[in-house]
Scaffold this motif. Structure first.
Motif, PDB file in Angstrom:
ATOM      1  N   THR A 172      40.494  39.758  26.976  1.00 18.41           N
ATOM      2  CA  THR A 172      41.010  39.130  28.200  1.00 18.41           C
ATOM      3  C   THR A 172      40.954  40.101  29.377  1.00 18.41           C
ATOM      4  O   THR A 172      40.522  39.747  30.489  1.00 18.41           O
ATOM      5  CB  THR A 172      42.450  38.657  27.963  1.00 18.41           C
ATOM      6  OG1 THR A 172      42.480  37.748  26.869  1.00 18.41           O
ATOM      7  CG2 THR A 172      43.004  37.971  29.201  1.00 18.41           C
ATOM      8  N   LYS A 173      41.360  41.354  29.146  1.00 19.80           N
ATOM      9  CA  LYS A 173      41.299  42.352  30.220  1.00 19.80           C
ATOM     10  C   LYS A 173      39.858  42.588  30.662  1.00 19.80           C
ATOM     11  O   LYS A 173      39.568  42.731  31.858  1.00 19.80           O
ATOM     12  CB  LYS A 173      41.914  43.669  29.737  1.00 19.80           C
ATOM     13  CG  LYS A 173      43.412  43.629  29.542  1.00 19.80           C
ATOM     14  CD  LYS A 173      43.927  44.979  29.025  1.00 19.80           C
ATOM     15  CE  LYS A 173      45.421  44.938  28.748  1.00 19.80           C
ATOM     16  NZ  LYS A 173      45.922  46.205  28.208  1.00 19.80           N
ATOM     17  N   LEU A 174      38.936  42.647  29.704  1.00 19.44           N
ATOM     18  CA  LEU A 174      37.534  42.888  30.059  1.00 19.44           C
ATOM     19  C   LEU A 174      36.969  41.734  30.868  1.00 19.44           C
ATOM     20  O   LEU A 174      36.195  41.951  31.822  1.00 19.44           O
ATOM     21  CB  LEU A 174      36.713  43.109  28.783  1.00 19.44           C
ATOM     22  CG  LEU A 174      37.003  44.414  28.020  1.00 19.44           C
ATOM     23  CD1 LEU A 174      36.206  44.457  26.721  1.00 19.44           C
ATOM     24  CD2 LEU A 174      36.664  45.636  28.870  1.00 19.44           C
ATOM     25  N   ILE A 175      37.332  40.497  30.535  1.00 16.87           N
ATOM     26  CA  ILE A 175      36.842  39.340  31.297  1.00 16.87           C
ATOM     27  C   ILE A 175      37.422  39.359  32.713  1.00 16.87           C
ATOM     28  O   ILE A 175      36.708  39.096  33.704  1.00 16.87           O
ATOM     29  CB  ILE A 175      37.193  38.031  30.570  1.00 16.87           C
ATOM     30  CG1 ILE A 175      36.378  37.930  29.271  1.00 16.87           C
ATOM     31  CG2 ILE A 175      36.914  36.817  31.463  1.00 16.87           C
ATOM     32  CD1 ILE A 175      34.870  37.882  29.473  1.00 16.87           C
ATOM     33  N   LEU A 176      38.729  39.677  32.815  1.00 17.79           N
ATOM     34  CA  LEU A 176      39.344  39.727  34.144  1.00 17.79           C
ATOM     35  C   LEU A 176      38.698  40.811  35.008  1.00 17.79           C
ATOM     36  O   LEU A 176      38.502  40.628  36.219  1.00 17.79           O
ATOM     37  CB  LEU A 176      40.836  39.990  34.012  1.00 17.79           C
ATOM     38  CG  LEU A 176      41.675  38.869  33.366  1.00 17.79           C
ATOM     39  CD1 LEU A 176      43.132  39.283  33.252  1.00 17.79           C
ATOM     40  CD2 LEU A 176      41.560  37.573  34.174  1.00 17.79           C
ATOM     41  N   ARG A 177      38.361  41.940  34.394  1.00 20.68           N
ATOM     42  CA  ARG A 177      37.700  42.996  35.156  1.00 20.68           C
ATOM     43  C   ARG A 177      36.244  42.618  35.460  1.00 20.68           C
ATOM     44  O   ARG A 177      35.694  43.012  36.496  1.00 20.68           O
ATOM     45  CB  ARG A 177      37.776  44.309  34.392  1.00 20.68           C
ATOM     46  CG  ARG A 177      37.322  45.503  35.234  1.00 20.68           C
ATOM     47  CD  ARG A 177      37.840  46.800  34.695  1.00 20.68           C
ATOM     48  NE  ARG A 177      39.235  47.049  35.048  1.00 20.68           N
ATOM     49  CZ  ARG A 177      40.230  47.142  34.192  1.00 20.68           C
ATOM     50  NH1 ARG A 177      39.982  47.025  32.908  1.00 20.68           N
ATOM     51  NH2 ARG A 177      41.462  47.355  34.587  1.00 20.68           N
ATOM     52  N   LEU A 223      35.685  50.395  33.515  1.00 22.83           N
ATOM     53  CA  LEU A 223      35.839  50.000  34.911  1.00 22.83           C
ATOM     54  C   LEU A 223      34.537  49.514  35.541  1.00 22.83           C
ATOM     55  O   LEU A 223      34.548  48.576  36.341  1.00 22.83           O
ATOM     56  CB  LEU A 223      36.407  51.172  35.724  1.00 22.83           C
ATOM     57  CG  LEU A 223      37.746  51.746  35.214  1.00 22.83           C
ATOM     58  CD1 LEU A 223      38.178  52.904  36.095  1.00 22.83           C
ATOM     59  CD2 LEU A 223      38.815  50.669  35.165  1.00 22.83           C
ATOM     60  N   SER A 224      33.413  50.133  35.225  1.00 25.15           N
ATOM     61  CA  SER A 224      32.143  49.732  35.842  1.00 25.15           C
ATOM     62  C   SER A 224      31.563  48.523  35.100  1.00 25.15           C
ATOM     63  O   SER A 224      32.001  48.160  34.006  1.00 25.15           O
ATOM     64  CB  SER A 224      31.153  50.894  35.807  1.00 25.15           C
ATOM     65  OG  SER A 224      30.833  51.222  34.465  1.00 25.15           O
ATOM     66  N   LEU A 225      30.549  47.916  35.725  1.00 23.71           N
ATOM     67  CA  LEU A 225      29.921  46.721  35.153  1.00 23.71           C
ATOM     68  C   LEU A 225      29.281  47.022  33.802  1.00 23.71           C
ATOM     69  O   LEU A 225      29.456  46.277  32.830  1.00 23.71           O
ATOM     70  CB  LEU A 225      28.875  46.168  36.128  1.00 23.71           C
ATOM     71  CG  LEU A 225      28.065  44.961  35.634  1.00 23.71           C
ATOM     72  CD1 LEU A 225      28.980  43.790  35.315  1.00 23.71           C
ATOM     73  CD2 LEU A 225      27.011  44.563  36.678  1.00 23.71           C
ATOM     74  N   SER A 226      28.565  48.140  33.729  1.00 23.11           N
ATOM     75  CA  SER A 226      27.895  48.481  32.472  1.00 23.11           C
ATOM     76  C   SER A 226      28.901  48.758  31.369  1.00 23.11           C
ATOM     77  O   SER A 226      28.703  48.375  30.202  1.00 23.11           O
ATOM     78  CB  SER A 226      26.988  49.694  32.678  1.00 23.11           C
ATOM     79  OG  SER A 226      27.750  50.822  33.111  1.00 23.11           O
ATOM     80  N   LEU A 257      36.605  63.063  32.962  1.00 24.50           N
ATOM     81  CA  LEU A 257      36.031  62.891  31.628  1.00 24.50           C
ATOM     82  C   LEU A 257      35.960  61.421  31.199  1.00 24.50           C
ATOM     83  O   LEU A 257      35.508  61.129  30.093  1.00 24.50           O
ATOM     84  CB  LEU A 257      36.868  63.663  30.594  1.00 24.50           C
ATOM     85  CG  LEU A 257      37.029  65.169  30.812  1.00 24.50           C
ATOM     86  CD1 LEU A 257      37.945  65.753  29.749  1.00 24.50           C
ATOM     87  CD2 LEU A 257      35.665  65.853  30.781  1.00 24.50           C
ATOM     88  N   ARG A 258      36.390  60.497  32.064  1.00 21.95           N
ATOM     89  CA  ARG A 258      36.496  59.102  31.659  1.00 21.95           C
ATOM     90  C   ARG A 258      35.157  58.523  31.223  1.00 21.95           C
ATOM     91  O   ARG A 258      35.047  57.878  30.173  1.00 21.95           O
ATOM     92  CB  ARG A 258      37.073  58.267  32.806  1.00 21.95           C
ATOM     93  CG  ARG A 258      37.362  56.824  32.424  1.00 21.95           C
ATOM     94  CD  ARG A 258      37.705  55.994  33.649  1.00 21.95           C
ATOM     95  NE  ARG A 258      36.578  55.951  34.575  1.00 21.95           N
ATOM     96  CZ  ARG A 258      35.543  55.126  34.432  1.00 21.95           C
ATOM     97  NH1 ARG A 258      35.466  54.306  33.405  1.00 21.95           N
ATOM     98  NH2 ARG A 258      34.562  55.134  35.307  1.00 21.95           N
ATOM     99  N   VAL A 259      34.132  58.759  31.989  1.00 20.25           N
ATOM    100  CA  VAL A 259      32.820  58.137  31.703  1.00 20.25           C
ATOM    101  C   VAL A 259      32.273  58.642  30.370  1.00 20.25           C
ATOM    102  O   VAL A 259      31.839  57.848  29.511  1.00 20.25           O
ATOM    103  CB  VAL A 259      31.835  58.432  32.855  1.00 20.25           C
ATOM    104  CG1 VAL A 259      30.454  57.878  32.505  1.00 20.25           C
ATOM    105  CG2 VAL A 259      32.337  57.829  34.163  1.00 20.25           C
TER     106      VAL A 259
END
Length: 1049
Positions: free
Chosen positions: A629-634, A524-527, A491-493
């Motif tokens: 910060t987490k989003l930039i690192l990912r 997790l994905s680019l989008s 159900l994550r997406v």
């Protein structure tokens, strides 16, 4: 008269207690539902009242006077006997009535006034007024009619003639009240000349006279000499019953046979078994009483009586139907009988409009759920229909019952119903819709965690309520989403897509913080990463947050106006964190922004995050920095283009620097706190120089910790279920009863099922009860010393709303003690419900005295008093002072559980907070915590995993509830300062937060007293203090094992 209420007929066995002994406070209700509620409440009190009344009725009838009057007493100047006498001798009827009332008041409060008797015989006895005649009967009921040797006083002959005239009076009211008065007499000598007149009234034309005449016959027959006075009473009443047409008179006649000649009542029942359904409601209720009594004494005949009960389930009276269901459950364990009772309760739940009745029925269903869960699982949808009631207490109890009945077979139906109810709360307008929605969200959360397959059907619907104006409701939704997205990877997406679409609607800071953590961990994905960064930037608005010119203006206007329109829910008060630590949150963590607020600054579009930041919530600013910060690192991992990564990093750095600039400016009334400042600086350093180790911590460790927390929570719940399932009810070598091999002997299916269930209960030991006599010894309190002329000790029994003192008084002298009276007084929310009686004690004899005390709250109370008596040699009264009885609050609280969020919410709401410093010789922190839990009767909410390790510091949350619904919250903070002891003020403390104020003070005092006595042992713990200047106890020489001097006081 309006101030007096007398018993019109002897009620059923379980409703003979006075009104003030009821465990439920009286409530004003409509006339339509009053009778039904009385019946339901009486049945609801069976378990408690029967236990109290069973022993009390055996001793009470011999020891104490009965009271059938409920009298209004206005505390004021008491009337004088001379004034009453003058009024009675006059000709004014109203003055006589008032004088009789005053005389009755004085008699009920212990006065004797013997000089009034002749006056009443001369001037009141001949009065034709009906009110005066009724008050006269009250007076005659109260006065002593026997001498100390038990013989009837000679002047009672005057009364007998008057009673005989009344029984032959042409007015049926006078006859009826006189017959009712006879029901409360115990003197056979008074009855002898009246028996022919009583029997004549059995054939009177008016039913009011006949029904009271039947009760008078029953009272006479129940006397010790009753069979000599009325030997053929059962046969006479049996003939009356066969010809009587009045429902109340028939009920009284059947009650007489049921009480005095049970076999005749049973015979009449089976002779008219086809017409039971046509009998009146009162008679049907007595039939159920008879069935219960017969079946408990002779279990082998249950089958034929259960058929009668099931036939009465279709009776038009709801009170009879309710009693039938309760009788079925108490007598039979057959699935057919239990299913019929459950169906009856569910029908009553829907048909009754009285909320009190609904709550009582729900309590019965809750008991069925405990003992017959398999059958109640089938009824879950019928129980959930009670959610149609607008009352929040009924809804809460309905949901609590239903959650324990959910299985894989019915979970889909239950969740669908709960989802519909959630949607209804969005459209309908009701003042408690928010609280109801929160209950529903918690219920759905429970279902989704226990049955993950249903999560996909509800999570998207619930996410529409992330922007709820009620913070607690929105918080429950976001916590539910956070747990589901971890436990259901499929159900994550869909959850992330929905969360990013609805994020702008969130207006509460705590909800925003949790939603931001979800975005930072599960994009997790680019989008998804790009959408997350874009959503946060849109909610923050254009940068900078303020301009230099606006800052200058704000310096002049900040004193007169606030930069943001927001509602601050919390303050800078200390809070309890989820791990049990006692900390201070500097930022207002529960600010809810107004949707229409306009913020100072250069804004082109308003965002929820911008509004909360400009209100000074920099804790949320630190959460925003961590998420970005987490989003930039990912993004560095999933974006192949370094140019795009650098552009996004530069944009995020600009946001972080702008927040620091806002926090250090004078635009806001309060600057940024140090913790948030350090957090944002750390995020800037991570973005400027990222290492592999720090990347692993930011992108993996947080999520792993959360997964570990959920696994630990699930493990604890599993262990609790296993512990409950491991309780052994049967031994391995017990006999096995094969249902299909059992001889039917012409029994019906219901009788067969019932017999099999009885065998099963007998095999599992359910019919046997263990009496813990050792526990009872701990409840015995010594009230006087061994050297006192009167020795007394009390056995204290606590029944939630009542305290029963069974006091044993022993005359240790060689003289007869006359007018011995146990005088008690209370301090706190305790009330005596009986006035003291006088007794005569022979030399070296004993007496059992029972005192009932009403409890109205959990505030610590004290019972004190003395024993007063007279001897034949000395005219003055002697007094023996009793030791005080302290009512311990620990008897009224029990361990309970609540969610961490609910604990922190209650802690923030409660206004009373008390700290207790502790010094102890206990060397281990966990041992100290276990000792507190055992001694205070509370439950530790902090999970064992959080208490593991050795660090010299321990923090834990404890919780309990009182029988009155009060909450007790305790936070234990322990620091081990040396290798030997836990000590020093402030380093080791108990913080208790309770409500109301009396509960708080009592609870904290109890903890303090435990510290002084047994909880935290000191070398002089066995010290006894003398009271009233007189030494008590078995060691009169030395009271302390340490050389000290004590002053009595």
């Amino acid at each position: 008269p309006s101030h007096y209420l007398s018993v019109q007929s002897p009620p059923l066995r379980r409703s003979t207690l006075p009104l003030h002994l009821s465990p439920h406070p009286p409530t004003l209700r409509t006339t339509k539902s009053l009778d039904l509620h009385r019946t339901f409440a009486a049945a609801d009190r069976n378990s408690t009242v029967d236990r109290i009344a069973s022993k009390g009725r055996e001793m009470g009838e011999k020891m104490e006077k009965t009271c059938t009057l409920l009298v209004y007493f206005d505390k004021g100047t008491p009337a004088l006997a001379n004034e009453i006498k003058e009024a009675l001798e006059g000709n004014d009827v109203q003055a006589k009535i008032d004088a009789m009332k005053k005389a009755i008041m004085l008699l009920l409060n212990g006065e004797t006034i013997p000089q009034l008797f002749i006056t009443i015989v001369r001037y009141v006895l001949p009065s034709p007024d009906h009110t005066i005649q009724k008050l006269l009967l009250f007076y005659l009921e109260i006065i002593d009619k026997t001498d100390p040797q038990g013989k009837v006083l000679p002047e009672m002959i005057l009364i007998c003639q008057n009673l005989r005239n009344n029984l032959q009076h042409p007015n049926e009211y006078i006859r009826g009240v006189t017959l009712r008065f006879l029901c409360r007499l115990n003197e056979a000598e008074i009855f002898e000349p009246l028996i022919p007149s009583v029997l004549q009234n059995l054939e009177h034309r008016h039913p009011f006279v006949r029904r009271n005449a039947i009760l008078a016959v029953m009272s006479i027959y129940k006397l010790p000499q009753g069979e000599q006075l009325l030997g053929d009473a059962p046969e006479t009443i049996e003939k009356v019953l066969s010809t009587e047409q009045d429902p109340s008179a028939k009920r009284n006649a059947f009650l007489m046979l049921f009480t005095c000649a049970q076999e005749k009542a049973v015979g009449y029942l089976f002779d008219h078994i086809d017409r039971i359904s046509d009998w009146g409601e009162q008679l049907q209720m007595v039939v159920l009483e008879l069935i219960t009594k017969v079946c408990r004494t002779n279990r082998g005949e249950k089958g034929k009586y259960i058929k009668i009960i099931i036939s009465l389930l279709t009776a038009p009276s709801t009170a009879v139907v309710y009693e039938c269901a309760g009788t079925l459950v108490s007598l039979s364990s057959a699935p057919t009988a239990i299913r019929a009772a459950a169906n009856t309760y569910c029908q009553l739940l829907l048909s009754q409009s009285d909320n009190n009745v609904k709550l009582i029925v729900l309590e019965r269903l809750n008991e069925l759920k405990t003992s017959h869960r398999e059958i109640m699982v089938e009824m879950i949808m019928d129980v959930l229909r009670a959610l149609s009631s607008p009352n929040l207490d009924i809804r809460r109890k309905t949901i609590d019952i239903s959650l324990e009945l959910i299985t894989t077979r019915n979970v889909d139906e239950v969740v669908l119903l709960l989802k519909k109810e959630v949607v209804k709360t969005q459209s309908a307008e009701h003042e408690k819709n928010g609280e109801y929605r929160q209950l529903l969200v918690q219920a759905i959360h429970f279902c989704a965690i226990k049955f993950p397959e249903v999560a996909s059907t509800v999570v998207i619907v619930l996410m529409d309520f992330l922007g709820d104006s009620i913070v607690s409701s929105a918080m429950d939704v976001v916590l539910f989403v956070r747990e589901i997205i971890e436990t259901n990877p499929k159900l994550r997406v869909s959850i992330m897509t929905r969360l990013l679409d609805t994020f702008y609607q969130i207006r509460a800071a705590r909800v925003c913080s949790c939603a931001l953590w979800i975005i930072g961990e599960y994009c997790l994905s680019l989008s998804e990463v790009e959408s997350g960064i874009s959503t946060i930037n849109q909610c923050l608005g254009e940068l900078p947050f303020f301009t230099v010119t606006e800052e200058g203006e704000s310096q002049d206007t900040s004193k007169n106006c606030k930069p943001v329109s927001s509602v601050t829910v919390s303050s800078r008060r200390p809070v309890i964190l989820a791990d049990g630590t006692y900390a201070t949150q500097s930022a207002a963590s529960e600010s809810v922004t107004s949707p229409t607020a306009l913020v100072q600054g250069s804004l082109s579009s308003e965002g929820n995050l911008r509004s909360l930041l400009l209100s000074g919530d920099f804790f949320l600013g630190a959460v925003i920095a961590s998420t970005l910060t987490k989003l930039i690192l990912r993004l560095e991992e999933v974006q192949p283009s370094k140019i795009e990564v650098n552009k996004a990093t530069a944009q995020v750095l600009l946001v972080l620097v702008s927040m620091l600039q806002l926090g250090q400016s004078s635009f806001l009334p309060h600057p940024i706190d140090n913790d948030s400042y350090d957090r944002i600086i750390l995020c800037i350093r991570i973005l400027c120089n990222t290492g592999d180790e720090s990347r692993k911590i930011w992108l993996q460790s947080c999520r792993q910790s959360f997964a570990k927390m959920l696994a630990d929570k699930q493990f604890r719940e599993t262990e609790e279920r296993k512990a409950k399932a491991q309780v052994s009810h049967a031994q391995p070598d017990d006999l096995i009863d094969f249902y299909h091999l059992k001889s039917r002997k012409g029994m019906s299916q219901l009788e067969l099922e019932d017999e099999v269930q009885d065998d099963l209960k007998r095999a599992t030991g359910e019919f046997t009860k263990d009496n813990d006599d050792a526990n009872k010894l701990n409840r015995i309190l010594q009230l006087t010393g061994f050297s006192d002329p009167v020795y007394a000790e009390a056995y204290v029994t606590v029944h939630h709303y009542d305290i029963v003192l069974d006091v044993t008084v022993i005359n240790r002298t060689k003289e007869t003690l006359q007018n011995l009276c146990l005088e008690l007084a209370t301090m706190g929310d305790l009330k005596l419900v009986e006035r003291p009686q006088n007794y005569t004690l022979a030399p070296e004899s004993s007496k059992q005295i029972r005192a009932n005390i009403k409890v109205s709250s959990t505030e610590t109370g004290v019972i004190f008093g003395n024993i007063v008596y007279e001897t034949s040699n000395v005219l003055e009264r002697n007094v023996v002072v009793l030791n005080d009885i302290h009512i311990d609050i620990m008897d009224y609280i029990s361990p309970a559980t609540c969610a961490d969020v609910a604990f922190r919410t209650m802690w923030a709401e409660f206004e009373w907070e008390n700290k207790v410093a502790v010094n102890t010789v206990i060397q281990d922190e966990k041992e100290f915590l276990d000792h507190i839990i055992r001694s205070t009767n509370m439950k530790c909410l902090t999970p064992p995993s959080a208490l593991e390790g050795e660090c010299g510091f321990l923090a834990a949350n404890l919780y309990a509830k009182s029988v009155f619904g009060e909450d007790a919250l305790v936070n234990v903070s322990v620091e081990k300062q040396t290798d030997v002891l836990l000590l020093s003020y402030g380093a080791c403390g108990l913080v208790a937060d309770c409500r109301p104020v009396g509960f708080t003070n009592s609870f904290v005092f109890s903890i303090w007293w435990l510290q002084k006595s047994e909880l935290f042992p000191l070398p002089w713990k066995n010290c006894k203090v003398a009271s009233f200047g007189q030494l008590r106890g078995s060691k009169p020489a030395f009271l302390c094992n340490r050389k000290s001097k004590f002053k009595a006081g």
